[in-house]
Design a protein around this motif. Structure first.
Motif, PDB file in Angstrom:
ATOM      1  N   SER A  21      -2.398  45.974 -12.723  1.00  0.00           N
ATOM      2  CA  SER A  21      -2.631  47.123 -13.606  1.00  0.00           C
ATOM      3  C   SER A  21      -2.577  48.418 -12.804  1.00  0.00           C
ATOM      4  O   SER A  21      -2.472  48.410 -11.573  1.00  0.00           O
ATOM      5  CB  SER A  21      -4.001  46.994 -14.270  1.00  0.00           C
ATOM      6  N   SER A 159      -4.053  48.096 -18.151  1.00  0.00           N
ATOM      7  CA  SER A 159      -4.132  49.555 -18.106  1.00  0.00           C
ATOM      8  C   SER A 159      -4.387  50.063 -19.520  1.00  0.00           C
ATOM      9  O   SER A 159      -3.483  50.069 -20.352  1.00  0.00           O
ATOM     10  CB  SER A 159      -2.821  50.150 -17.579  1.00  0.00           C
ATOM     11  N   TYR A 177      -5.144  57.004 -18.376  1.00  0.00           N
ATOM     12  CA  TYR A 177      -5.338  55.554 -18.311  1.00  0.00           C
ATOM     13  C   TYR A 177      -6.604  55.200 -17.549  1.00  0.00           C
ATOM     14  O   TYR A 177      -7.051  55.958 -16.690  1.00  0.00           O
ATOM     15  CB  TYR A 177      -4.161  54.884 -17.588  1.00  0.00           C
TER      16      TYR A 177
END
Length: 193
Positions: A21, A159, A177
């Motif tokens: 991620s 994410s 994010y």
């Protein structure tokens, strides 16, 4: 990672994929491996998608501000033309490249080049992202890195997008994010109902 010795003198290539991620350290690990290859006096070239100008137009830069000079490109086929007689090729943000990136990496490895690719394995919806599934399928070595969930502190693998935007590609950082674990992602994601 153990690499078999090559006793024939023939150069052998392979593909390494670093995935995970956002904020998991993918670019940091890519830079670390590439700098070690340079210390070993290997000829190294680094490429990134021209669309990624978050930190710098020409450098690959990690969230921790480590960097390495790279060549921004619009088309993955360009790598084959530019990476002649190179020992190691690094590719950052592979999820943003076109469908040919898998074939480019395969051709480089067949030429005897060590290919190190970094990219997001999942998009903000938790779905496989771009060409990363194909690259993972052909990789000789895979390193999956994890961030820390910003909600509960467990290992994060997704994410989570904090802003409203339905496009798959939205370049951003911590304001856009945050890493989340599977449970927090599914409990709090508006796209999951």
């Amino acid at each position: 990672m153990f690499i078999e010795p090559n006793l024939t003198g023939e150069r052998r290539g392979w593909i390494e994929v670093i995935c995970g991620s956002m904020f998991s350290g993918k670019t940091e690990e890519l830079i670390r491996r590439l700098k070690r290859a340079k210390i070993a006096n290997l000829k190294v070239e680094i490429y990134k998608p021209a669309v990624d100008v978050r930190y710098d137009e020409t450098q690959v830069v990690s969230h921790d501000a480590n960097s390495i000079q790279s060549t921004p490109i619009d088309n993955s086929q360009t790598i084959l033309l530019m990476a002649q007689d190179v020992d190691v090729v690094g590719i950052d943000e592979a999820q943003f490249f076109d469908a040919e990136i898998m074939h480019v990496c395969e051709m480089l490895a067949l030429r005897g080049t060590r290919v190190i690719v970094a990219g997001l394995d999942m998009d903000y919806l938790g779905r496989p992202f771009g060409q990363m599934p194909n690259l993972l399928a052909i990789a000789d070595y895979i390193t999956k890195l994890h961030a820390i969930c910003m909600k509960c502190g467990n290992i994060a693998n997704v994410s989570f997008r904090k802003v409203e935007n339905e496009g798959q590609v939205l370049l951003g950082e911590k304001e856009t994010y945050e890493p989340r674990c599977r449970k927090c992602f599914h409990e709090m994601s508006p796209s999951k109902g």
